[in-house]
Design a protein around this motif. Structure first.
Motif, PDB file in Angstrom:
ATOM      1  N   THR A 137      -1.822   2.300   7.602  1.00 45.30           N
ATOM      2  CA  THR A 137      -1.288   2.255   8.962  1.00 45.30           C
ATOM      3  C   THR A 137      -1.187   0.830   9.495  1.00 45.30           C
ATOM      4  OG1 THR A 137      -3.417   2.410  10.117  1.00 45.30           O
ATOM      5  CG2 THR A 137      -2.380   4.480   9.388  1.00 45.30           C
ATOM      6  N   GLY A 138      -1.810  -0.114   8.770  1.00 45.16           N
ATOM      7  CA  GLY A 138      -1.777  -1.506   9.206  1.00 45.16           C
ATOM      8  C   GLY A 138      -3.078  -1.996   9.787  1.00 45.16           C
ATOM      9  N   ASP A 139      -4.067  -1.106   9.961  1.00 41.93           N
ATOM     10  CA  ASP A 139      -5.372  -1.542  10.473  1.00 41.93           C
ATOM     11  C   ASP A 139      -6.118  -2.322   9.396  1.00 41.93           C
ATOM     12  OD1 ASP A 139      -4.985  -0.411  12.947  1.00 41.93           O
ATOM     13  OD2 ASP A 139      -5.961   1.482  12.422  1.00 41.93           O
ATOM     14  N   VAL A 140      -6.702  -3.433   9.799  1.00 38.73           N
ATOM     15  CA  VAL A 140      -7.424  -4.305   8.875  1.00 38.73           C
ATOM     16  C   VAL A 140      -8.848  -4.484   9.385  1.00 38.73           C
ATOM     17  CG1 VAL A 140      -7.541  -6.607   7.850  1.00 38.73           C
ATOM     18  CG2 VAL A 140      -5.309  -5.517   8.203  1.00 38.73           C
ATOM     19  N   LEU A 197       0.835  -1.204   0.000  1.00 38.39           N
ATOM     20  CA  LEU A 197       0.000   0.000   0.000  1.00 38.39           C
ATOM     21  C   LEU A 197       0.869   1.255   0.000  1.00 38.39           C
ATOM     22  CD1 LEU A 197      -2.974  -0.683   2.454  1.00 38.39           C
ATOM     23  CD2 LEU A 197      -3.145   0.285   0.166  1.00 38.39           C
ATOM     24  N   ASN A 198       1.890   1.249   0.816  1.00 39.93           N
ATOM     25  CA  ASN A 198       2.753   2.419   0.892  1.00 39.93           C
ATOM     26  C   ASN A 198       3.581   2.599  -0.367  1.00 39.93           C
ATOM     27  OD1 ASN A 198       2.599   3.806   3.702  1.00 39.93           O
ATOM     28  ND2 ASN A 198       2.531   1.629   4.179  1.00 39.93           N
ATOM     29  N   GLU A 199       3.989   1.495  -0.981  1.00 35.33           N
ATOM     30  CA  GLU A 199       4.712   1.593  -2.254  1.00 35.33           C
ATOM     31  C   GLU A 199       3.840   2.232  -3.329  1.00 35.33           C
ATOM     32  OE1 GLU A 199       5.812  -2.372  -3.187  1.00 35.33           O
ATOM     33  OE2 GLU A 199       7.334  -2.519  -1.602  1.00 35.33           O
ATOM     34  N   GLN A 200       2.557   1.925  -3.291  1.00 35.72           N
ATOM     35  CA  GLN A 200       1.631   2.469  -4.284  1.00 35.72           C
ATOM     36  C   GLN A 200       1.136   3.861  -3.929  1.00 35.72           C
ATOM     37  OE1 GLN A 200       1.013   0.968  -7.195  1.00 35.72           O
ATOM     38  NE2 GLN A 200       2.386  -0.697  -6.580  1.00 35.72           N
ATOM     39  N   GLY A 201       1.457   4.327  -2.721  1.00 36.39           N
ATOM     40  CA  GLY A 201       0.973   5.632  -2.288  1.00 36.39           C
ATOM     41  C   GLY A 201      -0.527   5.664  -2.118  1.00 36.39           C
TER      42      GLY A 201
END
Length: 600
Positions: free
Chosen positions: A228-231, A186-190
């Motif tokens: 943020t890692g919340d699922v 997710l962070n890589e894709q922004g």
């Protein structure tokens, strides 16, 4: 579907639906076989296409108008749809040769209102239909509740299967590790969020298994992950037990499945990107993201690819369960060879359903076996020409020595999923059968022994498999290979081998089938199918490593048509089959195996 005693005839079901459509001011309704997860298999609650039309295949769709019910299927189901949707109520069309959106554009009239369920139509399908409607002056109209449900009086309830923990000893990686990779993506894709609607991807990510849909050991659910890692996991809360709740990492919070779209709308950040898979998400997901002011980002799910490349523990489990499955195949093949001629001579022939039950019983004797991985295709004579034929109590042909027989069957084991096909002959064979069988074997061998460079995709090598059949003027109207899950779906994305363009590199760690065939309507069908692991060789090229261990019948092969390399491969394969299976077989099956795996 409900049993035929309680289900009204097709004409009555269609009439009821047309009345409902009229009440909603709809001139047509698009009815795919999909449920909200766009998968191949659906729960009885979601068998809307079968309820309305009677078509029970695993892929297809219909468009219902006041004049007709147009049913669209691919070549695998052309015979089946002619049998199940016979008569003037239906128009039967090939889904690729006569695309449904083209058909709709040709019949729709100016001002038509075309209904659809936004949870059952993928975005790509919606877009094509929307263009077709616009060309005809018609308009697409979303339905908040499905009109089929409104008229299906005895519709089964939604599934509520038990959810179980899939331990790391079998999965090879923890849920926390997989979620960490997902957040990194997710962070890589922004992107702000990822929306996942494929139950097998979610089951793989969370290291859970379920029992909502026959043959598919995964719970039906949706999932949203943020950067943020919340699922957020959306699932029927009645399925959750203490073991499952204790297993989930603290970052994973479970919500009722009914809150999926409302929570997605709440989590969307204005202007931020939200990833969703356009091929396996309902169009309602894209619409919800856009309505919330976020940016829908169409992208094949990263979980799909991560799941497809098996880790060493998953591969070891798959190799293990294929040996156990091979034992069941050998015991069954021995029983079949002895019993079919003997019972036919007594006037009490073996039937397709009986053979289907027999292969299941042999699997049930194997350690780790859980259930079948798909509806077994047990097909005698001309029934085998229907690629996805299923015997029923009312359609249960005898298996006779003078007719070939085809069995396509697989199992779900604690350590993996299996799928194999074998073609059998007993006595006299139809004219042309041996020639076709030999060509199918040569096609199978051509791909099974292929070495290919990195960057190769399935459509690049499909013709290599078909070449031996094409040399004889033969072909088959289905794919050559599909991915297979690790105690998940028997047909797993994204890798596949076939004629259609599929821009997915075949990669070491992927597991695929190789299954060429040939079919003559009302006469016979032939298919040989094994599962293979893709491996990397020392020179950097890729190759197929066999997983399936079941004898390939040799007396239908034309000896002079085989090359030395084909003979060598088959003899080596049979030697390995014998070495792996013989110690695990009954005495009778050992003797049979020794005879059928003798060198040719």
């Amino acid at each position: 579907m409900p049993d035929t005693l309680s289900t009204p005839p097709a004409a009555a079901r269609i009439a009821d639906l047309r009345l409902e459509l009229t009440a909603r001011n709809l001139d047509a309704f698009i009815l795919p076989r999909f449920d909200a997860h766009q998968g191949e298999y659906v729960a009885p609650h979601d068998e809307r296409l079968a309820y309305v039309t009677g078509f029970t295949g695993s892929a297809g769709m219909a468009i219902v108008t006041a004049e007709t019910v147009a049913v669209f299927v691919d070549g695998r189901y052309s015979v089946q749809v002619a049998n199940e949707c016979a008569g003037p109520l239906f128009s039967r069309l090939h889904i690729f040769e006569q695309p449904p959106e083209h058909w709709l554009s040709s019949v729709a009239r100016d001002g038509w209102q075309v209904g659809y369920d936004p949870m059952h139509l993928p975005p790509g399908w919606y877009d094509r239909f929307a263009v077709a409607c616009a060309q005809a002056g018609a308009a697409m109209q979303p339905q908040q509740d499905n009109p089929v449900d409104a008229v299906w009086q005895d519709q089964p309830p939604p599934p509520s299967g038990k959810i179980t923990v899939f331990p790391v000893q079998l999965s090879g990686r923890s849920c926390a590790e997989k979620c960490s990779d997902m957040v990194a993506h997710l962070n890589e894709q922004g992107a702000e969020c990822l929306v996942e609607t494929q139950p097998d991807n979610i089951a793989w990510l969370l290291n859970l298994r379920g029992d909502d849909v026959a043959f598919n050991p995964m719970p039906q659910s949706f999932l949203i992950a943020d950067r943020t890692g919340d699922v957020s996991w959306f699932v029927n809360p009645a399925k959750l037990n203490e073991a499952v709740q204790d297993h989930l990492p603290a970052a994973v919070t479970a919500y009722p499945i009914s809150e999926f779209l409302s929570t997605l709308r709440r989590l969307c950040v204005a202007g931020a990107g939200v990833l969703f898979d356009p091929d396996f998400s309902p169009v309602a997901v894209r619409e919800t993201i856009a309505e919330a002011g976020a940016t829908p980002v169409s992208m094949a799910s990263a979980l799909t690819r991560a799941k497809a490349i098996k880790n060493p523990v998953e591969l070891a489990g798959l190799h293990n369960c294929h040996v156990q499955d091979g034992v069941a195949w050998a015991e069954f093949s021995c029983w079949l060879a002895e019993t079919v001629p003997a019972r036919a001579a007594l006037g009490h022939p073996v039937t397709e359903r009986e053979a289907e039950a027999k292969i299941l019983s042999f699997r049930q004797d194997r350690p780790g076996f859980l259930t079948e991985s798909f509806q077994t295709i047990s097909a005698a004579g001309g029934n085998a020409a229907m690629c996805h034929y299923a015997a029923t109590n009312g359609r249960n042909a005898p298996i006779l020595p003078e007719h070939p027989y085809l069995l396509d069957s697989g199992g779900q084991y604690e350590t993996g999923t299996t799928d194999a096909t074998r073609s059998f002959a007993f006595d006299l064979r139809p004219e042309g059968y041996d020639r076709a069988y030999t060509a199918v074997f040569k096609a199978f061998h051509a791909l099974a022994t292929l070495r290919f460079p990195r960057g190769t995709q399935g459509h690049h090598i499909d013709a290599i498999c078909r070449r031996p059949l094409w040399d004889q003027g033969l072909d088959y109207d289905h794919g050559t290979g599909h991915g297979i899950g690790h105690r998940l779906s028997v047909h797993e994305h994204p890798q596949r081998i076939g004629k259609p363009f599929n821009p997915v590199d075949l990669t070491a760690g992927m597991v695929v089938s190789i299954e060429p065939g040939y079919y003559e309507a009302d006469r016979f069908g032939i298919r040989i199918e094994n599962i293979f692991e893709i491996i990397e060789e020392p020179n950097g090229f890729l190759a197929f490593r066999n997983m399936t261990w079941a004898p390939i019948q040799t007396d239908m092969l034309i000896p002079d048509a085989l090359t030395a390399a084909e003979r060598l491969w088959l003899n080596s394969y049979h030697q390995q089959v014998s070495q792996r299976l013989a110690p695990l077989l009954s005495e009778a099956a050992q003797a049979w195996l020794s005879a059928v795996t003798a060198e040719i």
